[in-house]
Design a protein around this motif. Structure first.
Motif, PDB file in Angstrom:
ATOM      1  N   ARG A 138      11.460  -9.454  21.014  1.00 26.41           N
ATOM      2  CA  ARG A 138      12.670  -9.494  20.192  1.00 26.41           C
ATOM      3  C   ARG A 138      13.288  -8.113  20.017  1.00 26.41           C
ATOM      4  NH1 ARG A 138      12.690 -11.194  13.808  1.00 26.41           N
ATOM      5  NH2 ARG A 138      14.726 -10.322  13.321  1.00 26.41           N
ATOM      6  N   VAL A 139      12.447  -7.082  19.956  1.00 24.44           N
ATOM      7  CA  VAL A 139      12.973  -5.724  19.757  1.00 24.44           C
ATOM      8  C   VAL A 139      13.068  -4.951  21.069  1.00 24.44           C
ATOM      9  CG1 VAL A 139      12.080  -5.682  17.404  1.00 24.44           C
ATOM     10  CG2 VAL A 139      10.713  -4.675  19.251  1.00 24.44           C
ATOM     11  N   GLY A 140      12.949  -5.673  22.169  1.00 22.09           N
ATOM     12  CA  GLY A 140      13.126  -5.045  23.478  1.00 22.09           C
ATOM     13  C   GLY A 140      11.957  -4.234  23.957  1.00 22.09           C
ATOM     14  N   LEU A 141      10.754  -4.514  23.433  1.00 22.52           N
ATOM     15  CA  LEU A 141       9.571  -3.729  23.804  1.00 22.52           C
ATOM     16  C   LEU A 141       8.474  -4.605  24.406  1.00 22.52           C
ATOM     17  CD1 LEU A 141       9.324  -1.295  20.750  1.00 22.52           C
ATOM     18  CD2 LEU A 141      10.127  -0.769  23.055  1.00 22.52           C
ATOM     19  N   GLY A 142       8.829  -5.787  24.867  1.00 29.40           N
ATOM     20  CA  GLY A 142       7.831  -6.673  25.442  1.00 29.40           C
ATOM     21  C   GLY A 142       7.090  -6.045  26.610  1.00 29.40           C
ATOM     22  N   ALA A 143       7.798  -5.253  27.395  1.00 24.49           N
ATOM     23  CA  ALA A 143       7.181  -4.625  28.568  1.00 24.49           C
ATOM     24  C   ALA A 143       6.254  -3.473  28.192  1.00 24.49           C
ATOM     25  CB  ALA A 143       8.265  -4.123  29.516  1.00 24.49           C
ATOM     26  N   LYS A 144       6.286  -3.063  26.922  1.00 20.03           N
ATOM     27  CA  LYS A 144       5.462  -1.937  26.478  1.00 20.03           C
ATOM     28  C   LYS A 144       4.199  -2.400  25.750  1.00 20.03           C
ATOM     29  CE  LYS A 144       8.525   1.211  27.726  1.00 20.03           C
ATOM     30  NZ  LYS A 144       8.244   2.205  28.791  1.00 20.03           N
ATOM     31  N   ALA A 145       3.881  -3.676  25.799  1.00 17.55           N
ATOM     32  CA  ALA A 145       2.761  -4.205  25.019  1.00 17.55           C
ATOM     33  C   ALA A 145       1.444  -3.501  25.342  1.00 17.55           C
ATOM     34  CB  ALA A 145       2.623  -5.709  25.246  1.00 17.55           C
ATOM     35  N   ASN A 146       1.234  -3.142  26.577  1.00 21.80           N
ATOM     36  CA  ASN A 146      -0.028  -2.520  26.983  1.00 21.80           C
ATOM     37  C   ASN A 146       0.037  -1.001  27.056  1.00 21.80           C
ATOM     38  OD1 ASN A 146      -1.385  -5.033  27.283  1.00 21.80           O
ATOM     39  ND2 ASN A 146      -0.346  -5.331  29.254  1.00 21.80           N
ATOM     40  N   ALA A 147       1.188  -0.443  26.681  1.00 24.27           N
ATOM     41  CA  ALA A 147       1.340   1.012  26.685  1.00 24.27           C
ATOM     42  C   ALA A 147       0.694   1.617  25.444  1.00 24.27           C
ATOM     43  CB  ALA A 147       2.815   1.381  26.741  1.00 24.27           C
ATOM     44  N   TYR A 148       0.413   2.914  25.510  1.00 22.27           N
ATOM     45  CA  TYR A 148      -0.127   3.626  24.351  1.00 22.27           C
ATOM     46  C   TYR A 148       0.994   4.421  23.691  1.00 22.27           C
ATOM     47  CZ  TYR A 148      -4.799   2.233  25.666  1.00 22.27           C
ATOM     48  OH  TYR A 148      -5.910   1.478  25.942  1.00 22.27           O
ATOM     49  N   PRO A 149       0.876   4.660  22.376  1.00 19.56           N
ATOM     50  CA  PRO A 149       1.969   5.304  21.631  1.00 19.56           C
ATOM     51  C   PRO A 149       2.503   6.583  22.256  1.00 19.56           C
ATOM     52  CG  PRO A 149       0.354   4.447  20.105  1.00 19.56           C
ATOM     53  CD  PRO A 149      -0.222   4.256  21.479  1.00 19.56           C
ATOM     54  N   ASP A 150       1.626   7.402  22.870  1.00 18.87           N
ATOM     55  CA  ASP A 150       2.112   8.672  23.413  1.00 18.87           C
ATOM     56  C   ASP A 150       2.983   8.495  24.651  1.00 18.87           C
ATOM     57  OD1 ASP A 150       0.219   8.003  25.291  1.00 18.87           O
ATOM     58  OD2 ASP A 150      -0.927   9.864  25.127  1.00 18.87           O
ATOM     59  N   ARG A 151       3.096   7.267  25.141  1.00 23.66           N
ATOM     60  CA  ARG A 151       3.973   6.981  26.277  1.00 23.66           C
ATOM     61  C   ARG A 151       5.325   6.422  25.821  1.00 23.66           C
ATOM     62  NH1 ARG A 151       2.442  10.011  29.867  1.00 23.66           N
ATOM     63  NH2 ARG A 151       3.653   8.778  31.393  1.00 23.66           N
ATOM     64  N   LEU A 152       5.537   6.371  24.521  1.00 19.70           N
ATOM     65  CA  LEU A 152       6.775   5.818  23.970  1.00 19.70           C
ATOM     66  C   LEU A 152       7.635   6.922  23.361  1.00 19.70           C
ATOM     67  CD1 LEU A 152       5.363   2.719  22.030  1.00 19.70           C
ATOM     68  CD2 LEU A 152       6.116   2.815  24.416  1.00 19.70           C
ATOM     69  N   SER A 153       8.935   6.687  23.331  1.00 17.80           N
ATOM     70  CA  SER A 153       9.834   7.602  22.627  1.00 17.80           C
ATOM     71  C   SER A 153       9.652   7.411  21.122  1.00 17.80           C
ATOM     72  CB  SER A 153      11.293   7.305  22.996  1.00 17.80           C
ATOM     73  OG  SER A 153      11.697   6.058  22.438  1.00 17.80           O
ATOM     74  N   GLY A 154      10.195   8.345  20.341  1.00 15.40           N
ATOM     75  CA  GLY A 154      10.108   8.226  18.886  1.00 15.40           C
ATOM     76  C   GLY A 154      10.732   6.946  18.374  1.00 15.40           C
ATOM     77  N   GLY A 155      11.903   6.588  18.921  1.00 16.32           N
ATOM     78  CA  GLY A 155      12.559   5.360  18.498  1.00 16.32           C
ATOM     79  C   GLY A 155      11.728   4.126  18.816  1.00 16.32           C
ATOM     80  N   GLN A 156      11.086   4.131  19.989  1.00 12.32           N
ATOM     81  CA  GLN A 156      10.227   3.009  20.361  1.00 12.32           C
ATOM     82  C   GLN A 156       9.008   2.930  19.442  1.00 12.32           C
ATOM     83  OE1 GLN A 156       9.661   4.139  24.462  1.00 12.32           O
ATOM     84  NE2 GLN A 156      11.091   2.580  25.206  1.00 12.32           N
ATOM     85  N   GLN A 157       8.427   4.077  19.128  1.00 14.17           N
ATOM     86  CA  GLN A 157       7.268   4.072  18.234  1.00 14.17           C
ATOM     87  C   GLN A 157       7.646   3.548  16.846  1.00 14.17           C
ATOM     88  OE1 GLN A 157       4.369   7.376  18.360  1.00 14.17           O
ATOM     89  NE2 GLN A 157       5.707   8.308  19.899  1.00 14.17           N
ATOM     90  N   GLN A 158       8.811   3.925  16.366  1.00 14.50           N
ATOM     91  CA  GLN A 158       9.209   3.448  15.046  1.00 14.50           C
ATOM     92  C   GLN A 158       9.484   1.950  15.066  1.00 14.50           C
ATOM     93  OE1 GLN A 158       8.581   3.837  12.057  1.00 14.50           O
ATOM     94  NE2 GLN A 158       9.813   5.631  11.505  1.00 14.50           N
ATOM     95  N   ARG A 159      10.036   1.450  16.151  1.00 20.30           N
ATOM     96  CA  ARG A 159      10.236   0.000  16.256  1.00 20.30           C
ATOM     97  C   ARG A 159       8.902  -0.734  16.297  1.00 20.30           C
ATOM     98  NH1 ARG A 159      13.909  -1.172  21.171  1.00 20.30           N
ATOM     99  NH2 ARG A 159      13.494   0.981  21.788  1.00 20.30           N
ATOM    100  N   VAL A 160       7.915  -0.154  16.976  1.00 19.22           N
ATOM    101  CA  VAL A 160       6.581  -0.752  16.970  1.00 19.22           C
ATOM    102  C   VAL A 160       6.011  -0.762  15.551  1.00 19.22           C
ATOM    103  CG1 VAL A 160       4.183  -0.496  17.753  1.00 19.22           C
ATOM    104  CG2 VAL A 160       6.063  -0.178  19.369  1.00 19.22           C
ATOM    105  N   ALA A 161       6.216   0.316  14.815  1.00 20.23           N
ATOM    106  CA  ALA A 161       5.730   0.380  13.437  1.00 20.23           C
ATOM    107  C   ALA A 161       6.372  -0.707  12.578  1.00 20.23           C
ATOM    108  CB  ALA A 161       6.011   1.758  12.842  1.00 20.23           C
ATOM    109  N   ILE A 162       7.653  -0.976  12.793  1.00 22.36           N
ATOM    110  CA  ILE A 162       8.331  -2.037  12.051  1.00 22.36           C
ATOM    111  C   ILE A 162       7.780  -3.393  12.461  1.00 22.36           C
ATOM    112  CG2 ILE A 162      10.548  -3.173  11.657  1.00 22.36           C
ATOM    113  CD1 ILE A 162      11.866  -0.408  11.918  1.00 22.36           C
ATOM    114  N   VAL A 163       7.572  -3.594  13.767  1.00 25.37           N
ATOM    115  CA  VAL A 163       6.988  -4.850  14.243  1.00 25.37           C
ATOM    116  C   VAL A 163       5.602  -5.042  13.648  1.00 25.37           C
ATOM    117  CG1 VAL A 163       6.020  -5.992  16.283  1.00 25.37           C
ATOM    118  CG2 VAL A 163       8.332  -5.057  16.360  1.00 25.37           C
TER     119      VAL A 163
END
Length: 247
Positions: free
Chosen positions: A125-150
């Motif tokens: 829903r937040v456009g991060l389905g493809a990042k499910a198996n990624a680790y936080p250090d591979r994400l941008s700040g905006g992506q990490q914050q969206r994960v935190a909200i999820v």
């Protein structure tokens, strides 16, 4: 009945008064933006609501229950409250999927398959389905914050608390997080957000509360509080915001 009601909240740190008899009531499906200078009590208020700080005086009610009663189990209360901090606070050794499912599986004892299915749905829903198996250090700040909200949404909270969720982001990443907050508002999520983004507060909030000296000095619709405030202290604060080009 208000979903959240704070009465006479008082909190001190080392003799310094941070909350000074603060009152606040929030109805269900409403979005309330807390504004004010650093040190005005915004973050402390959110931490008290989530029972991360112990009150010196006053009461906090959620769905009519006094959750500030010392006999209340704070972990049970936090199952109904989602909180997102300035720092993303993701576990660096866990994948995105494991970060999101950690609390549902270990705290709420939900079957892993069920928790993972919900987590993947939220990430899609937040456009991060493809990042499910990624680790936080591979994400941008905006992506990490969206994960935190999820991660906060995965517990199906009654109330969301967002503490300056864009302050640690580069300007070009702010928009993607604010877009998600807009979606949550459209879905009817009750939210209290501390923010320095005045334009966003004007756009998304149903009510803006200006805090100063640990009290709600002025409260009302965004267009009035931000456009035509009645209190001198509010006008002084907003004048500085305008001079800094932030409104």
């Amino acid at each position: 009945m208000s979903l959240l009601r704070c009465r006479g909240l008082r909190k001190t740190f080392g003799g310094h008064v941070v909350l000074d008899g603060l009152d606040l009531a929030i109805d269900e499906h409403r979005v309330v933006a807390l504004i004010g200078a650093s040190g005005s009590g915004k973050s402390t208020l959110l931490r008290c609501v989530n029972l991360l700080e112990e009150l010196d005086d006053g009461t906090i009610e959620l769905d009519g229950q006094d959750i500030s009663d010392p006999r209340v189990d704070p972990d049970r209360v936090r199952r109904r409250i989602g909180m997102v901090f300035q720092a993303y606070n993701l576990f660096p050794h866990l994948s995105v999927l494991d970060n999101v499912t950690l609390a549902p599986v270990r705290v709420h004892r939900r079957p892993r398959a069920e928790a993972e299915a919900q987590a993947r749905e939220l990430l899609d829903r937040v456009g991060l389905g493809a990042k499910a198996n990624a680790y936080p250090d591979r994400l941008s700040g905006g992506q990490q914050q969206r994960v935190a909200i999820v991660r906060a949404l995965a517990n199906s909270p009654r109330l969301m608390l967002l503490d300056e969720v864009t302050s640690a982001l580069d300007p070009e990443l702010v928009g993607e997080v604010l877009a998600l907050v807009r979606e949550l508002k459209a879905d009817g999520m009750t939210m209290v957000l501390a923010t320095h983004e005045m334009g966003f507060a004007r756009e998304v909030a149903d009510q803006v509360c200006f805090l100063d000296g640990g009290r709600v000095v002025e409260s009302g619709p965004p267009e009035r509080v931000l456009g035509d405030p009645t209190e001198p202290r509010t006008r002084q604060f907003l004048r500085r915001i305008i001079e800094a080009g932030r409104l």
